[in-house]
Design a protein around this motif. Sequence first.
Motif, PDB file in Angstrom:
ATOM      1  N   THR A 266       0.856  -1.173   0.000  1.00 10.29           N
ATOM      2  CA  THR A 266       0.000   0.000   0.000  1.00 10.29           C
ATOM      3  C   THR A 266       0.896   1.229   0.000  1.00 10.29           C
ATOM      4  N   THR A 267       0.345   2.365  -0.388  1.00 10.73           N
ATOM      5  CA  THR A 267       1.136   3.592  -0.473  1.00 10.73           C
ATOM      6  C   THR A 267       0.225   4.795  -0.320  1.00 10.73           C
ATOM      7  N   ASN A 268       0.796   5.888   0.151  1.00  7.60           N
ATOM      8  CA  ASN A 268       0.053   7.147   0.212  1.00  7.60           C
ATOM      9  C   ASN A 268       0.276   7.987  -1.036  1.00  7.60           C
ATOM     10  N   GLY A 269       0.935   7.408  -2.042  1.00 11.41           N
ATOM     11  CA  GLY A 269       1.166   8.104  -3.299  1.00 11.41           C
ATOM     12  C   GLY A 269      -0.009   7.966  -4.248  1.00 11.41           C
ATOM     13  N   ASP A 270       0.070   8.693  -5.336  1.00  5.89           N
ATOM     14  CA  ASP A 270      -1.010   8.768  -6.315  1.00  5.89           C
ATOM     15  C   ASP A 270      -0.715   7.845  -7.493  1.00  5.89           C
ATOM     16  N   GLY A 273      -5.746   6.953 -12.420  1.00  4.22           N
ATOM     17  CA  GLY A 273      -6.915   6.099 -12.601  1.00  4.22           C
ATOM     18  C   GLY A 273      -7.507   5.573 -11.314  1.00  4.22           C
ATOM     19  N   LEU A 274      -6.819   5.756 -10.183  1.00  2.00           N
ATOM     20  CA  LEU A 274      -7.328   5.274  -8.898  1.00  2.00           C
ATOM     21  C   LEU A 274      -7.804   6.448  -8.053  1.00  2.00           C
ATOM     22  N   GLN A 275      -9.061   6.383  -7.609  1.00  2.00           N
ATOM     23  CA  GLN A 275      -9.592   7.428  -6.743  1.00  2.00           C
ATOM     24  C   GLN A 275      -9.180   7.200  -5.289  1.00  2.00           C
ATOM     25  N   GLU A 276      -9.169   5.935  -4.875  1.00  2.20           N
ATOM     26  CA  GLU A 276      -8.817   5.586  -3.505  1.00  2.20           C
ATOM     27  C   GLU A 276      -7.337   5.208  -3.424  1.00  2.20           C
ATOM     28  N   PRO A 277      -6.768   5.240  -2.227  1.00  5.17           N
ATOM     29  CA  PRO A 277      -5.373   4.803  -2.076  1.00  5.17           C
ATOM     30  C   PRO A 277      -5.197   3.354  -2.529  1.00  5.17           C
ATOM     31  N   LEU A 278      -4.057   3.073  -3.102  1.00  2.00           N
ATOM     32  CA  LEU A 278      -3.770   1.725  -3.584  1.00  2.00           C
ATOM     33  C   LEU A 278      -3.631   0.761  -2.408  1.00  2.00           C
ATOM     34  N   LEU A 289       3.713 -10.685  -7.708  1.00  2.46           N
ATOM     35  CA  LEU A 289       4.887  -9.818  -7.795  1.00  2.46           C
ATOM     36  C   LEU A 289       4.746  -8.841  -8.958  1.00  2.46           C
ATOM     37  N   ARG A 290       4.240  -9.321 -10.098  1.00  2.00           N
ATOM     38  CA  ARG A 290       4.036  -8.423 -11.237  1.00  2.00           C
ATOM     39  C   ARG A 290       3.024  -7.327 -10.909  1.00  2.00           C
ATOM     40  N   SER A 291       1.998  -7.680 -10.128  1.00  2.00           N
ATOM     41  CA  SER A 291       1.013  -6.669  -9.734  1.00  2.00           C
ATOM     42  C   SER A 291       1.661  -5.577  -8.885  1.00  2.00           C
ATOM     43  N   ILE A 292       2.507  -5.984  -7.946  1.00  2.00           N
ATOM     44  CA  ILE A 292       3.173  -5.010  -7.080  1.00  2.00           C
ATOM     45  C   ILE A 292       4.153  -4.156  -7.880  1.00  2.00           C
ATOM     46  N   LEU A 293       4.968  -4.801  -8.707  1.00  2.00           N
ATOM     47  CA  LEU A 293       5.948  -4.056  -9.497  1.00  2.00           C
ATOM     48  C   LEU A 293       5.259  -3.129 -10.495  1.00  2.00           C
ATOM     49  N   GLY A 294       4.150  -3.599 -11.078  1.00  2.00           N
ATOM     50  CA  GLY A 294       3.408  -2.756 -12.011  1.00  2.00           C
ATOM     51  C   GLY A 294       2.835  -1.529 -11.327  1.00  2.00           C
ATOM     52  N   ALA A 295       2.317  -1.710 -10.104  1.00  2.00           N
ATOM     53  CA  ALA A 295       1.793  -0.569  -9.350  1.00  2.00           C
ATOM     54  C   ALA A 295       2.906   0.422  -9.026  1.00  2.00           C
ATOM     55  N   LEU A 296       4.069  -0.091  -8.650  1.00  2.00           N
ATOM     56  CA  LEU A 296       5.197   0.797  -8.348  1.00  2.00           C
ATOM     57  C   LEU A 296       5.692   1.510  -9.602  1.00  2.00           C
ATOM     58  N   ALA A 297       5.566   0.863 -10.758  1.00  2.00           N
ATOM     59  CA  ALA A 297       5.950   1.523 -12.011  1.00  2.00           C
ATOM     60  C   ALA A 297       5.038   2.710 -12.305  1.00  2.00           C
ATOM     61  N   HIS A 298       3.747   2.580 -11.975  1.00  2.00           N
ATOM     62  CA  HIS A 298       2.772   3.638 -12.245  1.00  2.00           C
ATOM     63  C   HIS A 298       2.712   4.698 -11.141  1.00  2.00           C
ATOM     64  N   LEU A 299       3.375   4.462 -10.030  1.00  2.00           N
ATOM     65  CA  LEU A 299       3.256   5.345  -8.865  1.00  2.00           C
ATOM     66  C   LEU A 299       3.838   6.727  -9.144  1.00  2.00           C
ATOM     67  N   ARG A 300       3.045   7.755  -8.847  1.00  2.00           N
ATOM     68  CA  ARG A 300       3.516   9.142  -8.933  1.00  2.00           C
ATOM     69  C   ARG A 300       4.017   9.584  -7.567  1.00  2.00           C
TER      70      ARG A 300
END
Length: 364
Positions: A266-270, A273-278, A289-300
């Motif tokens: 989980t993260t407090n970053g943006d 496409g997501l309204q709520e925190p990830l 693992l791909r889901s986590i890495l993919g989310a970190l790739a998209h993290l602002r």
Amino acid sequence: MSVVWLLVAIGVLCLAQAWLFALAGPLKIGYKRTFSTSEAYEGEEIELVEVISNAKLLPLPWLRVESYISQNLQFHGQSDLTVSGGRYHRSLFFLPGYRRITRRHKVKCLKRGYYKLESVNLSVGDLVGIKHASGSRAVQAEVTVYPRLFDIGEMPTESLRWQGDVVVRRYIQSDPYLVNGIRDYAAGDRQKDIHWAATARRGHLQVKTHDFTASPRVMMVVNVQRDAGQWGELGEQEAEVIERGISYAASLAAWAVSLGLEAGMTTNGDIDGLQEPLYIEPAGGNDQLRSILGALAHLRIHRKLTLPTLLEQVEAMLPGGMDFAVVSNYWDETLEMHAGRLRALGNTVTYLPIPQAEGDRAAS
């Protein structure tokens, strides 16, 4: 007089080739662009593959392909490729008739992120520039660049200590739902572990033995704030420390999954496409693992909510029995208070400070 006729002949030939060029339909060419892979890690080299075809008899004297590509995708130098300002890419070449060519460009992924190429501009012309045409083509080329993973030697002492604690707990906690056999009763065994059917058969007390659990479940908490008061976007240099934190969290997730543990994040970053925190529920396997890495790739690197607020939401949402690793650039009394609440629910909470860069370590 012969010079005049020569000039006239040259003019006629120029007009004739321009007429043939226009008649053939200059932009009736096939074009396709893809990356050699849809996933890569920061620092890796991939290929951008172009397939261009000319289905006509007449050759194209020159074909220019132009597009905007992120400066975080670095092209290697090529004689027919020009890069302007790190973003504008232009290549010029000759395309014979009835020919399909494949061009491969070496590209280095400089930074994590999601990169999508949606259009290119094609320009063609005749030999002497009398006729030319240009137009835009839609393409579908995209690649997700995962954060760089730390080598074991780059992991700080705090991380190695936490990883060791997680591994030890895995093999000292038995799972009441994983029964792998029976044995004689011993002092201190729980009454609910008595196997009554086996006891009746053997005439003395027998108890169930349990396999080790795949828990504890590991939950990475990624803080994108440099300090407690930071709200908006960080400058490029300031954001470097958070980028290291993102790579740090990715490395911990990869380590946990490699051991067969369940990992979440989980993260407090943006994230676009997501309204709520990830929030990614802990699970095991390469898909997780791909889901986590993919989310970190998209993290602002932009705060959606404060870290104390995120921990408060996690406290209300999750059951106990998790190992929280809070990857953050700072820690204070407020965060320690929320960590204490999570510990009271049966979780462990460990603050893992973001590792310093090589230059910072040398200076200190």
